[in-house]
Design an enzyme around this catalytic site. Structure first.
Site: not given
Length: 469
Positions: A120, A169, A218, A97-98, A100, A105, A214, A232
């Site tokens: 994550k 979630e 995003e 999904l992404g 970091g 993730v 932060d 995050d």
């Protein structure tokens, strides 16, 4: 009527499940007291955090302690899970999904109940190299205790020899950043929806003594109905009895006091809210530069911000009231909620703002949103034609020279490439070397400001005397 599930807020306690629903449910018991029964792991974990934890820990102190995850012995207890209990789901050609700074993730499915989550996965070696274990502990501790419909929920956390796992979630519509880039920019009424929900989440954090530090598109996810989920919390701080000094965040969203290495507090998030609202309406942040140094100088200079000529006077005054150079002069959360632009747009959606400000329930959806899946169509809301004014009428409202100066040179090219604008921004604190380099540059700039011209020449040749060095 006997309760079907020991979690008081379970939907099946109100309406008994059908035979088909019963066949899909897995009975789960509390592993500590072995007495409470639940219809799913989700209900068990929610009940543990809200109600059952206090009773269970009081009656079974030794067993409750042994059930605690080793990641964070000081935070809320999480029922131990294993990576093998989750199946990784691949969507098309995407396996993630992404990604970091510390890992990736991935979309996973709980093998016990079929529920989808975002997992994550953080590599321990990278976590220990780029941030402290205390940061990770703090992220888990903070996010586990947050229950708000505009904040991403942390359900489980566990570890093995190589990785730390956070089961979060799942927000299936991705980040608000990608949605903004897809739409280029948003009209004011749609921008209000995302801005208002973000403000609700930030206000909830501040009332619970948590500062995010932060905030950016995003880190704002969208669920299947388009609702905002703040995520995050790696650089969040809690129990702010005094101002903080940690250098963290993303340059485009950093407040002047952060860049100047001055103490900061909750008003840091308020500044980020102003940057967010500007980006929602323009498609990019108000301060841009060809490099980080130029970007930081523009933020610290306090120079006026240029606005699009299509924006209303109310939203410009709101952004200006938030983006004040001096933190104490910025609008408070209460003043933001009570601003004329907020009240005007709330009336369009028939929303009572303050009823949502004081209502922090999970997971009740808070406001009617657009059908996010049909992004190619106009918003599914009843707009009033009076708010669809042509650009010339908006511009004519600004009579004074100060107001008209907002629009001067708005279309000037800042020599910023469009590709750079469309790239997701990373939190600059994710790299230790970059932090040290930035701090060294700030110290060097401050030193050069104190030195005369000849002193700077001598410094360049390495001939400056020891006292001045």
């Amino acid at each position: 009527m006997n309760k079907f599930c020991d979690y008081n807020s379970c939907q099946f306690n109100i309406k008994q499940p059908t035979i088909e629903q019963r066949s899909k449910l897995t009975k789960v018991i509390c592993p500590v007291c072995m007495a409470s029964n639940y219809c799913s792991i989700r209900c068990r974990d929610l009940d543990w955090t809200i109600y059952h934890k206090g009773i269970c820990k009081k009656n079974q102190p030794d067993r409750a302690k042994s059930c605690n995850d080793t990641i964070d012995s000081s935070s809320t207890v999480s029922v131990r899970r294993k990576p093998e209990e989750f199946e990784i789901i691949i969507i098309g050609s995407k396996q993630e999904l992404g990604r970091g700074s510390y890992g990736s993730v991935k979309l996973v499915k709980d093998k016990q109940n079929g529920q989808l989550y975002a997992m994550k996965i953080m590599n321990k070696r990278q976590v220990f190299e780029y941030c402290s274990v205390e940061n990770l502990k703090r992220e888990i501790k903070i996010q586990r205790k947050l229950f708000h419909s505009n904040i991403c929920k942390l359900y489980h956390y566990f570890e093995d020899k190589e990785n730390v796992y956070l089961v979060l979630e799942y927000a299936e519509n991705g980040s608000l950043f990608h949605y903004i880039k897809k739409k280029t920019k948003l009209p004011e009424d749609e921008a209000f929806i995302y801005f208002f929900q973000t403000c609700l989440g930030i206000d909830y954090l501040h009332k619970n003594k948590v500062i995010h530090r932060d905030l950016k598109p995003e880190n704002l996810l969208l669920d299947n109905e388009g609702n905002v989920k703040i995520c995050d919390f790696g650089w969040s701080a809690e129990s702010l009895t005094e101002k903080r000094m940690t250098f963290c965040g993303t340059y485009e969203y950093m407040a002047p006091e952060m860049l100047n290495k001055q103490p900061h507090d909750f008003s840091l998030d308020v500044w980020s809210l102003g940057i967010l609202l500007y980006e929602l309406l323009h498609g990019y942040a108000p301060f841009r530069g060809r490099n980080n140094e130029e970007l930081c100088n523009k933020i610290k200079s306090g120079q006026p911000i240029n606005f699009s000529p299509t924006l209303s006077h109310e939203v410009i005054t709101l952004i200006k009231g938030i983006l004040k150079y001096i933190p104490s002069e910025r609008l408070t959360m209460e003043q933001i909620f009570d601003h004329p632009w907020m009240l005007k747009n709330a009336a369009i959606f028939n929303i009572d703002i303050w009823s949502f400000v004081y209502k922090h329930q999970f997971p009740t959806r808070q406001i009617p949103l657009i059908n996010f899946k049909s992004t190619s169509k106009p918003m599914d809301i009843k707009k009033k034609e009076s708010y669809a004014r042509p650009m010339s009428q908006d511009y004519s409202k600004f009579k004074s020279q100060e107001q008209q100066s907002n629009y001067k040179n708005f279309t000037q090219n800042d020599n910023i490439r469009q590709d750079d604008i469309n790239k997701p921004r990373i939190s600059r604190v994710s790299n230790k070397n970059e932090i040290l380099l930035h701090q060294h540059q700030l110290q060097q700039q401050q030193q050069e400001q104190r030195l005369g011209f000849m002193d700077r020449v001598f410094l360049a040749f390495g001939c400056l005397n020891r006292d001045k060095k």
